[in-house]
Each structure stands twice: as C-alpha cells, then as structure tokens.
Design an enzyme around this catalytic site. Structure first.
Site, PDB file in Angstrom:
ATOM      1  N   ALA A 107       0.734  36.650  53.295  1.00 49.80           N
ATOM      2  CA  ALA A 107       0.256  35.391  53.863  1.00 49.80           C
ATOM      3  C   ALA A 107       0.979  34.227  53.217  1.00 49.80           C
ATOM      4  O   ALA A 107       1.416  34.311  52.064  1.00 49.80           O
ATOM      5  CB  ALA A 107      -1.247  35.253  53.644  1.00 49.80           C
ATOM      6  N   ILE A 109      -0.303  36.603  48.645  1.00 49.18           N
ATOM      7  CA  ILE A 109      -0.294  35.309  49.313  1.00 49.18           C
ATOM      8  C   ILE A 109       0.584  34.334  48.540  1.00 49.18           C
ATOM      9  O   ILE A 109       0.666  34.397  47.308  1.00 49.18           O
ATOM     10  CB  ILE A 109      -1.741  34.770  49.477  1.00 49.18           C
ATOM     11  CG1 ILE A 109      -1.774  33.461  50.265  1.00 49.18           C
ATOM     12  CG2 ILE A 109      -2.451  34.640  48.150  1.00 49.18           C
ATOM     13  CD1 ILE A 109      -3.175  33.001  50.682  1.00 49.18           C
ATOM     14  N   CYS A 110       1.264  33.471  49.274  1.00 48.91           N
ATOM     15  CA  CYS A 110       2.000  32.347  48.707  1.00 48.91           C
ATOM     16  C   CYS A 110       3.089  32.814  47.727  1.00 48.91           C
ATOM     17  O   CYS A 110       3.912  33.652  48.067  1.00 48.91           O
ATOM     18  CB  CYS A 110       1.000  31.390  48.059  1.00 48.91           C
ATOM     19  SG  CYS A 110       1.644  29.780  47.564  1.00 48.91           S
ATOM     20  N   GLY A 111       3.124  32.288  46.530  1.00 50.95           N
ATOM     21  CA  GLY A 111       4.160  32.625  45.561  1.00 50.95           C
ATOM     22  C   GLY A 111       4.212  34.086  45.194  1.00 50.95           C
ATOM     23  O   GLY A 111       5.265  34.596  44.792  1.00 50.95           O
TER      24      GLY A 111
END
Length: 198
Positions: free
Chosen positions: A151, A99-101
C-alpha cells in the site's frame, strides 16, 4: 491463538498502524506484538512512544501468522536478519503486509519479485538494484497478490480493510462497512448504512 506482528522503526508513521492494530487487538483469537530491530522504545513521527515486545530473533515462520511492516522515515536501512525473515515468510505463504516506506524496503531488496504490487512512487525505485519487475507495479492504493499486500502511504484505511479481508477476519461486507465509517465520515455513513450506534 493466531499471532500478528507489527514491525516498526523509529519515526514510524503511527497513523498507518492504527486502523489494523485496533481491529486485531480487540479480537480474542489474535495476539498482537510490536517488533523492531531491538528491544526498547520506538518513537513515531507524531511523537508516540511505543514499547517494543520482541526483536527479530524472537520471530520465525513458526510463531507468526501475519507480519505487518509499517512505513515511516527510517526505512533506508540494511538488515540481513530482516531480509531473511521476510524471505522466509513469503516463501512459507505467510501473509506479509507492507505500507509506505516499508514497501520501498521490499523493492530495494528484491522481495516484490513475482508479485503485483504498489507503493508510494515507482520513480523512487528506479536506481534500486534489487527491483526488476517494474511492469508489476499497479497505480492503486492497495494491491493484494497471493500472500503479499502492499500500500502507499495514503492508504492506511484501505490497508487495514484488505488485510482483514484476506484473513477472513469477519464477513467481508462487515469489514467494508466498518472501514467506510472512517473513509466517508459519520454522517455520510449514517445516510448510506444507518446509525451504527442506534
């Protein structure tokens, strides 16, 4: 017993881990461990100090059933051991969720090749030498493709929901209802599903 490993770095996004960790940690069929690049303590963006259970040398495809990479501010790293582990897990059809970074890290190092995926912003990856499959980027909160879940950073609830569904953690409608409680709020939930605490 199945084992889930949640991988974090300093300045990790604590909210991205909370929903999935809370479900895994109360299930007697699962053991959850926190991993990082080294033993010690990682501090989240919100200031939570989290004790690390294991480092990369203690994780292999033989002892992990789910590998979750949590985003944050520290993913601009180079680490051969982490890259090798992610490659092995994906090759062995073990579930990897980012997710994310953390998805930025996967993109930069070519781990998204052959997978439909999402992330924070496609434009962020334009200069990544390892990222070649721009056409596989989907403008969605979460994308599930084979054994990879990706995500964006606003999708912590959906991230948890999709991980649990792919694991067949419980009945799909129960997983959905449980996560709706957080995504639509208590009173809207009661109106739609009834009072979960009655």
């Amino acid at each position: 017993m199945k084992q889930a490993v949640i991988f974090i770095l300093d300045e990790y996004a604590d909210w991205e881990a909370s929903y999935i960790a809370s479900r895994l940690n109360v299930n007697p069929e699962w053991q959850m461990k926190i991993a990082s690049l080294q033993q010690g303590v990682c501090t989240s963006i919100g200031g939570f100090r989290t004790l690390v259970d294991c480092d990369l040398d203690e994780i292999s495809q033989e002892n992990v059933d789910l590998f979750i990479l949590i985003g944050g501010n520290s993913w601009n790293i180079e680490n051969k051991k982490l890259n090798s582990l992610i490659h092995q897990l994906l090759e062995q059809n073990i579930l990897v969720a980012a997710i994310c970074g953390a998805v930025d890290f996967l993109a930069r190092h070519g781990h998204l090749k052959g997978y439909k995926h999402t992330g924070n912003a496609l434009g962020v990856w334009k200069d990544y030498q390892g990222y070649k499959n721009h056409n596989d980027f989907l403008f969605q909160q979460v994308v599930v493709d084979k054994n990879l879940i990706t995500a964006n950073g606003t999708a912590a609830i959906e991230f948890s929901e999709n991980i649990l569904k792919l694991l067949n953690f419980s009945a799909e409608n129960e997983i959905e209802k449980e996560h709706r409680l957080f995504s639509i709020g208590y009173y809207a939930y009661v109106e739609k599903y009834g009072n979960p605490f009655a």
